[in-house]
Design a protein around this motif. Structure first.
Motif, PDB file in Angstrom:
ATOM      1  N   LEU A   1       0.215  -4.287 -20.432  1.00  0.00           N
ATOM      2  CA  LEU A   1      -0.068  -3.023 -19.671  1.00  0.00           C
ATOM      3  C   LEU A   1      -0.213  -3.280 -18.077  1.00  0.00           C
ATOM      4  CD1 LEU A   1      -1.429  -0.207 -19.804  1.00  0.00           C
ATOM      5  CD2 LEU A   1      -3.738  -1.339 -21.094  1.00  0.00           C
ATOM      6  N   ALA A   2      -0.953  -4.475 -17.588  1.00  0.00           N
ATOM      7  CA  ALA A   2      -1.164  -4.642 -16.292  1.00  0.00           C
ATOM      8  C   ALA A   2       0.655  -4.261 -15.455  1.00  0.00           C
ATOM      9  CB  ALA A   2      -1.299  -5.867 -16.196  1.00  0.00           C
ATOM     10  N   LEU A   3       1.419  -4.755 -15.790  1.00  0.00           N
ATOM     11  CA  LEU A   3       2.671  -5.059 -15.538  1.00  0.00           C
ATOM     12  C   LEU A   3       3.211  -3.616 -15.605  1.00  0.00           C
ATOM     13  CD1 LEU A   3       5.072  -6.310 -13.989  1.00  0.00           C
ATOM     14  CD2 LEU A   3       5.728  -6.314 -16.577  1.00  0.00           C
ATOM     15  N   ALA A   4       3.176  -2.715 -16.544  1.00  0.00           N
ATOM     16  CA  ALA A   4       3.128  -1.359 -16.370  1.00  0.00           C
ATOM     17  C   ALA A   4       2.769  -0.297 -15.808  1.00  0.00           C
ATOM     18  CB  ALA A   4       3.602  -1.171 -18.437  1.00  0.00           C
TER      19      ALA A   4
ATOM     20  N   ARG B   1       3.916   1.037  -8.052  1.00  0.00           N
ATOM     21  CA  ARG B   1       4.793  -0.089  -7.030  1.00  0.00           C
ATOM     22  C   ARG B   1       5.730   1.859  -6.413  1.00  0.00           C
ATOM     23  NH1 ARG B   1      10.024  -1.638  -7.649  1.00  0.00           N
ATOM     24  NH2 ARG B   1      10.321  -2.067  -9.593  1.00  0.00           N
ATOM     25  N   SER B   2       6.388   1.387  -4.713  1.00  0.00           N
ATOM     26  CA  SER B   2       7.651   2.369  -4.473  1.00  0.00           C
ATOM     27  C   SER B   2       8.691   1.487  -4.103  1.00  0.00           C
ATOM     28  CB  SER B   2       6.968   3.298  -3.516  1.00  0.00           C
ATOM     29  OG  SER B   2       5.782   3.016  -2.472  1.00  0.00           O
ATOM     30  N   GLY B   3      10.057   1.816  -3.714  1.00  0.00           N
ATOM     31  CA  GLY B   3      10.397   1.254  -3.460  1.00  0.00           C
ATOM     32  C   GLY B   3      11.336  -0.390  -4.166  1.00  0.00           C
ATOM     33  N   SER B   4      12.414  -0.402  -2.872  1.00  0.00           N
ATOM     34  CA  SER B   4      12.475  -1.187  -3.810  1.00  0.00           C
ATOM     35  C   SER B   4      11.316  -2.682  -3.667  1.00  0.00           C
ATOM     36  CB  SER B   4      14.217  -2.009  -3.393  1.00  0.00           C
ATOM     37  OG  SER B   4      14.894  -1.155  -3.200  1.00  0.00           O
TER      38      SER B   4
ATOM     39  N   ASP C   1      10.472  -6.208  -2.653  1.00  0.00           N
ATOM     40  CA  ASP C   1      10.271  -6.913  -0.871  1.00  0.00           C
ATOM     41  C   ASP C   1       8.980  -7.283  -1.714  1.00  0.00           C
ATOM     42  OD1 ASP C   1       8.222  -5.865  -0.552  1.00  0.00           O
ATOM     43  OD2 ASP C   1       9.175  -3.743   0.731  1.00  0.00           O
ATOM     44  N   GLU C   2       8.780  -8.443  -0.070  1.00  0.00           N
ATOM     45  CA  GLU C   2       8.149  -9.458  -0.080  1.00  0.00           C
ATOM     46  C   GLU C   2       6.309  -8.933  -0.708  1.00  0.00           C
ATOM     47  OE1 GLU C   2       6.212 -13.009   3.138  1.00  0.00           O
ATOM     48  OE2 GLU C   2       8.773 -12.525   2.796  1.00  0.00           O
ATOM     49  N   ARG C   3       6.771  -7.732   0.570  1.00  0.00           N
ATOM     50  CA  ARG C   3       5.017  -7.044   0.221  1.00  0.00           C
ATOM     51  C   ARG C   3       4.586  -6.862  -1.419  1.00  0.00           C
ATOM     52  NH1 ARG C   3       3.762  -1.942   0.027  1.00  0.00           N
ATOM     53  NH2 ARG C   3       5.279  -1.381   0.385  1.00  0.00           N
ATOM     54  N   GLN C   4       6.039  -6.994  -2.105  1.00  0.00           N
ATOM     55  CA  GLN C   4       6.445  -5.795  -3.055  1.00  0.00           C
ATOM     56  C   GLN C   4       5.234  -6.917  -4.146  1.00  0.00           C
ATOM     57  OE1 GLN C   4       5.804  -2.892  -4.280  1.00  0.00           O
ATOM     58  NE2 GLN C   4       7.303  -1.596  -3.390  1.00  0.00           N
ATOM     59  N   VAL C   5       6.235  -8.365  -4.000  1.00  0.00           N
ATOM     60  CA  VAL C   5       5.726  -9.854  -5.084  1.00  0.00           C
ATOM     61  C   VAL C   5       4.244  -9.691  -4.745  1.00  0.00           C
ATOM     62  CG1 VAL C   5       6.314 -11.937  -5.350  1.00  0.00           C
ATOM     63  CG2 VAL C   5       7.735 -10.218  -4.696  1.00  0.00           C
ATOM     64  N   ILE C   6       3.796 -10.247  -3.278  1.00  0.00           N
ATOM     65  CA  ILE C   6       2.444 -10.428  -3.330  1.00  0.00           C
ATOM     66  C   ILE C   6       1.418  -9.765  -3.361  1.00  0.00           C
ATOM     67  CG2 ILE C   6       0.734  -9.902  -1.319  1.00  0.00           C
ATOM     68  CD1 ILE C   6       2.865 -12.085   0.424  1.00  0.00           C
ATOM     69  N   SER C   7       2.434  -7.865  -3.997  1.00  0.00           N
ATOM     70  CA  SER C   7       0.849  -7.509  -4.620  1.00  0.00           C
ATOM     71  C   SER C   7       1.044  -7.318  -6.488  1.00  0.00           C
ATOM     72  CB  SER C   7       1.136  -5.626  -4.260  1.00  0.00           C
ATOM     73  OG  SER C   7       0.671  -5.164  -5.485  1.00  0.00           O
ATOM     74  N   TYR C   8       2.437  -7.932  -6.289  1.00  0.00           N
ATOM     75  CA  TYR C   8       2.029  -8.456  -8.265  1.00  0.00           C
ATOM     76  C   TYR C   8       1.290  -9.545  -7.855  1.00  0.00           C
ATOM     77  CZ  TYR C   8       3.331  -9.383 -12.736  1.00  0.00           C
ATOM     78  OH  TYR C   8       3.242  -9.177 -14.161  1.00  0.00           O
ATOM     79  N   CYS C   9       1.230 -10.445  -7.313  1.00  0.00           N
ATOM     80  CA  CYS C   9       0.832 -11.971  -7.468  1.00  0.00           C
ATOM     81  C   CYS C   9      -1.542 -11.583  -8.005  1.00  0.00           C
ATOM     82  CB  CYS C   9       1.087 -12.555  -6.067  1.00  0.00           C
ATOM     83  SG  CYS C   9       2.653 -13.155  -6.347  1.00  0.00           S
TER      84      CYS C   9
END
Length: 227
Positions: A108-111, A117-120, A122-130
């Motif tokens: 559920l958290a992943l979904a 999230r928006s866009g493809s 990137d490093e910022r997105q990965v850090i956000s998911y971590c």
């Protein structure tokens, strides 16, 4: 005249009203005690009790290194052994439910993260998911246990339960993370090792605060540096 020596008596009417009020209150208590619970109330109590047991089982895992039994869970939940045994007669059924609910929360958290999230990636997105993972683990021992046991290849489970757990983790959590990081090598393993290890230190130390920003950056370094 001394008030201590004088026998004080209520007027007859006051005594009568007092007795009636007292009886009415007692009658309410007896009625509440004898009135049977509804089916919905029983189901709510059962659900709350199971949640209490599952949370305690996840905490007991960290206290005992995964070798806990029903008595450890009862002690952690502050419940009687018979109460816990009524819901879970063996630890395998208990671990199965702990993991199943943990998987549901992680998925559920992943979904939810994917929807926000928006866009493809990137490093910022990965850090956000971590960071999202760390915050979830910090507040939910069951969710953390999913990743902790995955790092140990679900060694504490029976063979018939271990394989489905591995398959579910790979398909619903690991592969999506590969997609987020845009890497298909073992970089994701290094990233998860940092996250799981740092969060585990807090659990075993009995502290509740995580420096999610710092840990997320460390995890990102684990997949960006040359191997």
């Amino acid at each position: 005249m001394s008030f201590t020596n004088r026998k004080f008596a209520y007027p007859r009417r006051m005594r009568y009203d007092f007795i009636i009020d007292k009886f009415a209150g007692l009658n309410k208590e007896v009625h509440a005690f004898m009135c049977p619970r509804t089916k919905e109330q029983n189901e709510l109590i059962r659900t709350q009790r199971k949640e209490q047991i599952l949370d305690a089982a996840a905490r007991a895992y960290f206290r005992t290194g995964g070798s806990f039994d029903i008595r450890d869970v009862a002690r952690e939940a502050e419940l009687g052994y018979g109460t816990v045994y009524h819901y879970y007669p063996n630890r395998h059924l208990l671990i199965e439910d702990v993991l199943d609910s943990g998987f549901e929360r992680c998925e559920l958290a992943l979904a939810e993260w994917a929807n926000l999230r928006s866009g493809s990636p990137d490093e910022r997105q990965v850090i956000s998911y971590c960071k999202a993972l760390l915050r979830l683990w910090q507040s939910d021992a069951r969710a953390y246990l999913v990743y902790k046991m995955a790092a140990e290849h679900y060694a504490g489970m029976s063979e018939k339960d271990r394989l489905p757990a591995k398959k579910r983790f790979m398909e619903r959590l690991y592969v999506p993370l590969q997609s987020i990081t845009q890497r298909e090598d073992d970089s994701v393993d290094h990233l998860l090792a940092v996250l799981v290890g740092c969060c585990g230190l807090n659990y075993y130390a009995g502290t509740s605060e995580l420096d999610v920003d710092r840990i997320a950056r460390l995890a990102m370094q684990a997949i960006t540096k040359e191997h």
